[in-house]
Design an enzyme around this catalytic site. Structure first.
Site, PDB file in Angstrom:
ATOM      1  N   ARG A  45       0.793  -1.224   0.000  1.00  0.00           N
ATOM      2  CA  ARG A  45       0.000   0.000   0.000  1.00  0.00           C
ATOM      3  C   ARG A  45       0.828   1.278   0.000  1.00  0.00           C
ATOM      4  NH1 ARG A  45      -3.941  -0.510   4.946  1.00  0.00           N
ATOM      5  NH2 ARG A  45      -4.053   1.738   4.558  1.00  0.00           N
ATOM      6  N   HIS A  98       2.020 -15.959   3.127  1.00  0.00           N
ATOM      7  CA  HIS A  98       0.629 -16.303   2.821  1.00  0.00           C
ATOM      8  C   HIS A  98      -0.340 -15.547   3.740  1.00  0.00           C
ATOM      9  CE1 HIS A  98       2.817 -19.943   1.437  1.00  0.00           C
ATOM     10  NE2 HIS A  98       3.312 -19.945   2.659  1.00  0.00           N
ATOM     11  N   TYR A 120      -0.928  -9.718   7.301  1.00  0.00           N
ATOM     12  CA  TYR A 120      -1.083  -8.263   7.341  1.00  0.00           C
ATOM     13  C   TYR A 120       0.024  -7.679   8.188  1.00  0.00           C
ATOM     14  CZ  TYR A 120      -2.678  -3.578   8.361  1.00  0.00           C
ATOM     15  OH  TYR A 120      -2.732  -2.213   8.493  1.00  0.00           O
ATOM     16  N   ASN A 152       9.904 -15.312   9.936  1.00  0.00           N
ATOM     17  CA  ASN A 152       8.958 -16.040   9.096  1.00  0.00           C
ATOM     18  C   ASN A 152       7.575 -15.988   9.728  1.00  0.00           C
ATOM     19  OD1 ASN A 152       8.554 -17.943   6.709  1.00  0.00           O
ATOM     20  ND2 ASN A 152       7.638 -19.094   8.397  1.00  0.00           N
ATOM     21  N   ASN A 170      -2.471  -3.203  14.240  1.00  0.00           N
ATOM     22  CA  ASN A 170      -1.779  -1.941  14.507  1.00  0.00           C
ATOM     23  C   ASN A 170      -2.636  -0.852  15.132  1.00  0.00           C
ATOM     24  OD1 ASN A 170      -3.344  -1.561  12.192  1.00  0.00           O
ATOM     25  ND2 ASN A 170      -1.869  -0.187  11.235  1.00  0.00           N
TER      26      ASN A 170
END
Length: 268
Positions: free
Chosen positions: A145, A175, A178, A189, A198
């Site tokens: 983004r 996979h 966010y 990982n 957040n």
């Protein structure tokens, strides 16, 4: 104090300047936007050479190599970009430092830099400013983004979203992850479905207790900062304001409360 050097090996790090002069690691979150823009300007705007209208998807697969854009006369020979093994044949020569942007990827602005060896798969969407380091892989359906720093050999995986986030060299979010207002250390990982939340539901300061010290952090958006080598299990969630010391492990499906966790902690 929780300094960057307590969490990360900064020697030779692609985006080490993110932490210059800081003694509290969360202050780096305020630098990601400007640094990603500065590095894209310094190292070159990939978006300006792709010849697409910004906001449109790539109509064809292109290869970028040492300042030249190839729209044909190349052959993709495969290989893992994160291990320096992505091979492209150009004019009869095999090269391992080309950028490959597949048809169907969306480059939404020109303040984007793709370093040598980067692969962007179909369906990925990139907004600037962002700086993608050498040998990184941006997989199908990834959503960057903006305000993103992605280090060497990183993986931004399928349906993974980055917003004001840094992934240090070798970090992988393969996979359905966010990463909001967060930093992943080297070789972290994230298991499938990991969410680094957040935003607190109730707007209160974050309290980080480190030994005998308590740090009060006044940030509305504060995800997770994970030291080198941390791992999360599938479908785990870190609540806002988490700092994990080096090599912490989070079990699958765990909700990690905000706060500081010592190195090598196992969170179940």
């Amino acid at each position: 104090m929780i300094a960057p050097a307590d969490l990360f090996n900064l020697e030779g790090l692609t985006h080490a300047q993110l932490f210059d002069g800081l003694d509290q690691v969360w202050l780096a979150l305020d630098r990601i936007q400007n640094l990603s823009a500065q590095l894209a300007e310094r190292d070159g705007h990939t978006g300006r050479v792709l010849r697409v209208s910004f906001g449109e998807v790539m109509p064809i697969t292109v290869v970028l190599h040492r300042g030249t854009v190839y729209e044909d006369n190349f052959c993709l020979l495969g290989g893992d970009p994160t291990k320096g093994g992505m091979c492209v044949e150009l004019a009869g020569c095999k090269v391992y430092d080309a950028v490959v942007v597949h048809a169907g990827a969306a480059i939404m602005s020109d303040d984007i830099h793709l370093a040598p060896g980067v692969k962007v798969e179909p369906g990925a969407l990139l907004k600037g400013p962002c700086h993608i380091g050498p040998g990184a892989e941006v997989r199908q359906g990834a959503y960057i983004r903006g305000a993103a720093l992605v280090g060497a050999g990183c993986v931004v995986g399928h349906a993974t979203e980055l917003k004001n986030a840094a992934m240090l060299d070798g970090a992988k979010a393969g996979h359905f992850a966010y990463l909001g207002d967060s930093i992943l250390g080297r070789d972290c990982n994230l298991g499938a479905g990991t969410k680094l939340a957040n935003l607190k539901i109730v707007d209160r300061p974050h309290r980080l207790v480190v030994g005998e010290q308590t740090h009060v952090v006044q940030r509305r958006k504060f995800g997770a900062i994970m030291g080198d080598g941390c791992e999360t299990g599938c479908n785990s969630v870190t609540n806002p304001g988490v700092i994990l010391g080096r090599r912490c492990m989070v079990a699958p499906c765990v909700s990690v409360a905000g706060g500081y966790y010592k190195p090598r902690a196992i969170i179940r």
